[in-house]
Design a protein around this motif. Structure first.
Motif, short mmCIF file in Angstrom:
data_model
loop_
_atom_site.label_atom_id
_atom_site.label_comp_id
_atom_site.label_asym_id
_atom_site.label_seq_id
_atom_site.Cartn_x
_atom_site.Cartn_y
_atom_site.Cartn_z
N VAL A 94 -34.56 50.50 67.06
CA VAL A 94 -33.78 50.87 65.88
C VAL A 94 -32.57 49.95 65.75
O VAL A 94 -31.89 49.66 66.72
CB VAL A 94 -33.29 52.33 65.97
CG1 VAL A 94 -32.49 52.69 64.72
CG2 VAL A 94 -34.45 53.28 66.14
N CYS A 95 -32.35 49.50 64.54
CA CYS A 95 -31.19 48.65 64.29
C CYS A 95 -30.59 49.08 62.97
O CYS A 95 -31.30 49.29 61.99
CB CYS A 95 -31.66 47.20 64.23
SG CYS A 95 -30.31 46.05 64.13
N LYS A 96 -29.27 49.23 62.97
CA LYS A 96 -28.60 49.64 61.73
C LYS A 96 -27.64 48.55 61.31
O LYS A 96 -26.91 48.02 62.14
CB LYS A 96 -27.81 50.93 61.96
CG LYS A 96 -28.68 52.15 61.98
CD LYS A 96 -27.83 53.39 62.12
CE LYS A 96 -28.73 54.60 62.18
NZ LYS A 96 -27.99 55.82 62.40
N VAL A 97 -27.64 48.25 60.03
CA VAL A 97 -26.74 47.21 59.55
C VAL A 97 -26.21 47.63 58.18
O VAL A 97 -26.89 48.31 57.41
CB VAL A 97 -27.46 45.85 59.49
CG1 VAL A 97 -28.56 45.85 58.45
CG2 VAL A 97 -26.47 44.72 59.22
N THR A 98 -24.97 47.25 57.90
CA THR A 98 -24.39 47.50 56.59
C THR A 98 -24.17 46.16 55.90
O THR A 98 -23.45 45.32 56.42
CB THR A 98 -23.05 48.23 56.71
OG1 THR A 98 -23.25 49.38 57.53
CG2 THR A 98 -22.53 48.66 55.36
N PHE A 99 -24.85 45.98 54.79
CA PHE A 99 -24.69 44.74 54.03
C PHE A 99 -23.81 44.96 52.83
O PHE A 99 -23.91 45.99 52.15
CB PHE A 99 -26.05 44.24 53.53
CG PHE A 99 -26.86 43.52 54.56
CD1 PHE A 99 -26.33 42.44 55.25
CD2 PHE A 99 -28.16 43.90 54.82
CE1 PHE A 99 -27.08 41.76 56.19
CE2 PHE A 99 -28.92 43.22 55.76
CZ PHE A 99 -28.38 42.15 56.45
N LYS A 133 -20.31 49.06 47.00
CA LYS A 133 -21.38 48.08 46.86
C LYS A 133 -21.92 47.67 48.23
O LYS A 133 -21.95 46.50 48.59
CB LYS A 133 -20.90 46.86 46.07
CG LYS A 133 -20.48 47.21 44.66
CD LYS A 133 -20.39 45.99 43.79
CE LYS A 133 -19.68 46.29 42.49
NZ LYS A 133 -20.41 47.19 41.60
N GLU A 134 -22.29 48.66 48.98
CA GLU A 134 -22.82 48.43 50.30
C GLU A 134 -24.18 49.11 50.44
O GLU A 134 -24.42 50.14 49.83
CB GLU A 134 -21.90 49.02 51.38
CG GLU A 134 -20.73 48.16 51.72
CD GLU A 134 -19.80 48.84 52.71
OE1 GLU A 134 -18.80 48.21 53.06
OE2 GLU A 134 -20.06 49.99 53.11
N ALA A 135 -25.03 48.52 51.27
CA ALA A 135 -26.28 49.18 51.61
C ALA A 135 -26.35 49.29 53.12
O ALA A 135 -26.11 48.33 53.83
CB ALA A 135 -27.45 48.39 51.07
N ASN A 136 -26.67 50.49 53.56
CA ASN A 136 -26.78 50.76 54.98
C ASN A 136 -28.26 50.82 55.31
O ASN A 136 -28.97 51.71 54.85
CB ASN A 136 -26.12 52.11 55.24
CG ASN A 136 -25.66 52.22 56.65
OD1 ASN A 136 -26.39 51.81 57.56
ND2 ASN A 136 -24.47 52.75 56.84
N ILE A 137 -28.73 49.86 56.08
CA ILE A 137 -30.17 49.74 56.29
C ILE A 137 -30.53 49.95 57.76
O ILE A 137 -29.87 49.41 58.65
CB ILE A 137 -30.67 48.36 55.81
CG1 ILE A 137 -30.43 48.23 54.31
CG2 ILE A 137 -32.14 48.16 56.14
CD1 ILE A 137 -30.62 46.86 53.78
#
Lengths: 807, 68
Positions: A94-99, A133-137
């Motif tokens: 699992v990897c979480k990133v906020t773009f 304006k962020e996406a947490n993926i």
């Protein structure tokens, strides 16, 4: 039949994906037209994955993909070190990133980005924060790499923005959360204390009621303690800090009131003379916190604190032994060899290895035209490469480069202490002294006539005079003004900026990007008419060159076809022009000195490209930078009230044009370096001016920071803006005068609010000094004064804004 | 009347439970983004399951075939 295809009936064909004009050659696919292959590809992908709901939610929701991203753009995400710094959480599965995704703009965007998992099954979840304006993926790093995720986003038109800034600091600010909790607790206690105090107001008659009275009072103490020590802690701390600096700020009388309220109430309960003023205490803190919350509205998607880190890329291609490797730019050392592609930013001061390069410094220096550099020349960081890739030899580390050194200036490290004392602090100084005097006088009076009432009267004065309403007038007025401004696309960093804008008496403008629109330089041809054949030749020449003037002329000649004849010679001489021989025709394009041999003195307009064909001077293309609409009217209004000045990093070629806008005695300085601008503002401030600076680029960053109010002007609020106090949309520059005059009105509203709260204080004090202030009276009077000031401030601001057609 | 003491304690406990729930909601970030959920709730919960997909495709083919 009415399908989406019917849009074609209109004169313009609109791209089904992005809504742009498709111009001459729309690309057809499944009955729908697209402006470019990028848009078509997105549609195909979405169609294949049954995600066409995207197009049902909003009309033409996409973003144009005409400027296709480089295939290697996200290659640096394969670098483990960069990857680890960017992701929020990572394990094997699992990897979480906020773009940060600036393109997010409508509900379709949210829908598509939250359904990413349908595009790629290895993406487990995605959540959008529209405001930021962020996406947490969340994805499975074993199956899909971070780079692939970023590339997938870029492919569907939502390219994430990854800059050095996102690399360096990754701390989410949670101050808003703690304020909410403080309000929650204060509200909870306030409500319960009121409930428990209610029987007291109605009056206890029977003897057995005494137990209740005591019981409720002790409960109130328990409930009041968290209000005092937790919710109200900010006021106590701030007052303490103020006093230690020998400065009475507004929090001093507030804290004084709170302490007296609590002490007197606890004393009353334990000595069983009364029930105390716990409800007033809790109400006071609750209302103050609400005011703080109202004032703390910020524009989360905008950053007012950006420095060069947000402008520079995260990584750059380094060449080690002939091999390319992506490294974070922080790790660049002297004598590293790097490669900079078209459109990329040069990260560090370096020496050009390649033969030639065109570098666009417009954002750094304000110079409108790209600079041509030859091999071996020293290149300053911050420019954007235009044209093919170049190789550079790094000479200074990123943080030591000429441009980034500006941020080592003390002004960027100094904690922002506003130059002008806040109006409320000035008033609170007198207020505190007057209140203490009244308390003392009434204390002395009662000490003489009825000593039993002395402490009652003294504490009552301090309680009722607590400047709650006074303290609320400014935040609610400024907060409302900030919201009105937001509707006009002028975003203030905080509502305290409103107060600072009231004192402005000088306005300094930057030229490029602030007064001018960079994109729409008009091209005009002046001279002998050109034959079709000549036009085709010219088109052939200019389209072989990447100089921005050439690009502009290419656009100008868009209707003309390129000549099929072949070059015998083609030479581009930096800083001069192009000399080309096509079969037997010799064509020269460039500066008048280069083409005609002398300078005709056409200095009143911006830039010219002269043309000669077989030594016959035909005429010239004229490129003038377009000034923003309504500029003349704006300047005419502003010059009545403010001293206007102009600072430009560009050369003085436009001076005469600018004089048509500005009054004749305007100070205009050209070829100003970033540090010069900062110094200029400093000098003005030494002369006692309160300066407002309007600028857009990195070169203005120092001046914006130094000025009393720095406003960054930008075309697109999602793009980079240097650190500033406010962000103004470029198209709204012409409303600047209206905004400033509304600030003047808001000052009057604040003063009217002060008067209202003073009136309440006079009423309350007359009860207090006579020793007649009962808890129920305090509990009615104090919230009433707060509410009426709050209502007055917000309603008047909105009403006046509507009447002035601001909203 | 002494039952009031118990009742008041009970009411306070209930109120404190709500306060705690509010605290947890704030800490978990529910108030960080107050806009996006308002849009999200309006989306249809269409899951990409088999039959629906086919249905949609056949719908799209119809205009195509009628045109040709």
């Amino acid at each position: 039949m009415l399908t989406e295809g019917s849009e074609k009936v209109q004169e313009k064909t609109i791209c089904y994906h992005c809504g742009d004009d498709c111009e001459e050659t729309p690309i057809q696919f499944e009955d729908r037209s697209f402006c470019c292959h990028g848009c078509k590809t997105v549609y195909e992908i979405l169609n294949e994955n049954d995600l066409c709901n995207y197009y049902d939610l909003e009309k033409n929701p996409g973003s144009s993909l005409r400027d296709k991203p480089d295939s290697d753009e996200y290659a640096f995400l394969d670098n483990n070190e960069i990857r680890n710094k960017l992701v929020d959480f990572a394990s094997d599965t699992v990897c979480k990133v906020t773009f940060q995704i600036p393109k997010i703009h409508c509900s379709s965007c949210i829908w598509l980005l939250e359904n990413l998992t349908r595009l790629n099954e290895h993406i487990n979840a995605s959540q959008v924060n529209f405001v930021k304006k962020e996406a947490n993926i969340t994805f499975d790093p074993g199956k899909i790499s971070l780079r692939q995720v970023a590339e997938l986003l870029a492919l569907i038109g939502y390219a994430p923005n990854i800059s050095l800034e996102s690399y360096d600091k990754r701390d989410a600010k949670n101050s808003n959360r703690s304020l909410l909790i403080k309000i929650g607790i204060a509200g909870f206690c306030f409500g319960n204390i009121m409930l428990f105090s209610f029987p007291e107001y109605l009056g206890f008659e029977e003897s057995y009621d005494l137990d209740f009275q005591r019981f409720f009072s002790y409960l109130n103490i328990v409930l009041a303690l968290p209000v005092f020590f937790y919710s109200g802690s900010d006021y106590l701390v701030s007052a303490y800090k103020g006093l230690r600096r020998k400065f009475i700020n507004i929090d001093v009388p507030i804290a004084l009131g709170m302490v007296v309220l609590l002490a007197r109430s606890i004393y009353e309960v334990f000595s069983e003379v009364g029930t105390g003023y716990f409800d007033s205490l809790a109400g006071l803190v609750f209302f103050l916190l609400i005011g703080k919350w109202f004032q703390s509205k910020t524009y989360e998607n905008m950053s007012f604190e950006r420095d060069y880190k947000a402008y520079f890329p995260l990584a750059i291609t380094k060449i080690i032994g002939g091999k390319r490797k992506n490294v974070p730019i922080n790790e660049l050392k002297e004598d590293d060899e790097i490669m900079v592609r078209n459109g990329e930013i040069i990260p560090a001061d370096s020496i050009l290895i390649s033969e030639r390069s065109n570098i666009d410094y417009s954002f750094v220096t304000g110079e409108a035209n790209p600079v041509t550099k030859a091999g071996g020349e020293y290149i300053f960081a911050g420019g954007r490469q235009v044209g093919e890739s170049i190789r550079l030899l790094v000479k200074k580390e990123v943080s030591q480069s000429y441009l980034t050194r500006l941020w080592n200036n003390e002004i960027f490290n100094k904690q922002e202490i506003s130059m002008t004392k806040r109006l409320i602090d000035v008033i609170s100084q007198y207020f505190t002294i007057v209140i203490l005097a009244i308390a003392a006088i009434s204390g002395i009076y009662w000490a003489i006539y009825d000593p039993s009432k002395m402490w009652l009267a003294v504490t009552a004065v301090l309680i009722v005079a607590c400047p709650c309403a006074l303290a609320l007038a400014v935040p609610f007025t400024s907060g409302s003004v900030q919201r009105v401004f937001g509707k006009l696309h002028c975003y203030l960093r905080g509502s305290d900026i409103v107060e600072q804008m009231m004192h402005i008496d000088a306005i300094v403008f930057d030229k490029t990007g602030t007064l001018t629109e960079i994109r729409d330089g008009q091209v005009e041809y002046v001279g002998k008419p050109l034959s079709q054949e000549e036009k085709m030749l010219l088109k052939k020449i200019v389209s072989s060159s990447i100089h921005p003037f050439s690009t502009k002329i290419t656009d100008y000649l868009s209707q003309t076809k390129e000549s099929k004849r072949v070059f015998k010679r083609f030479e581009e001489i930096p800083g001069k022009g192009i000399e080309a021989v096509i079969e037997n025709t010799r064509v020269k394009l460039g500066s008048s000195k280069f083409v005609t041999g002398d300078d005709p003195g056409l200095n009143f307009l911006a830039s010219y490209v002269f043309i000669s064909i077989d030594d016959d001077v035909k005429g010239y293309f004229q490129m003038k930078s377009k000034y923003k609409e309504g500029l003349k009217q704006l300047i005419d209004k502003l010059k009545e009230k403010y001293t206007l000045m102009l600072l430009s990093g560009d050369n003085a070629s436009e001076k005469n044009t600018l004089l048509k806008f500005f009054p004749a005695n305007t100070t205009m300085l050209f070829e100003q370096k970033p540090a010069d601008k900062l110094e200029f503002i400093k000098r003005l401030q030494k002369d006692g001016k309160k300066v407002m600076m309007l600028g857009d680029g990195l070169n203005d960053a120092g001046a914006l920071k130094q000025s009393d109010v720095g406003i960054a002007v930008t075309e697109d609020t999602t793009s980079f803006t240097p650190a500033c106090d406010a962000i103004l949309e470029g198209s709204k520059l012409n409303r600047l005068f209206d905004l400033l005059s509304f600030i003047g009105i808001s000052r009057k509203i604040v003063i009217a609010g002060f008067i209202i709260s003073f009136l309440y204080n006079v009423i309350g004090l007359s009860f207090a000094v006579s020793g007649n202030l009962t808890p129920v009276l305090a509990a009615i009077l104090m919230p009433l004064s707060s509410i009426s000031v709050v209502a007055f401030a917000t309603l008047t601001v909105n009403h006046l804004a509507k009447r002035r057609k601001l909203i | 009347m002494s039952v009031i003491f118990i009742l008041i304690f009970l009411s306070l406990i209930v109120a404190v439970v709500f306060l705690y729930l509010f605290y947890r909601a704030v800490k978990s970030g529910q108030y960080d983004d107050t806009y996006t959920p308002s849009v999200r709730i309006l989306f249809d919960d269409k899951k990409p399951d088999g039959p629906k997909r086919e249905k949609k495709k056949s719908k799209k083919e119809k205009p195509n075939s009628s045109k040709t």
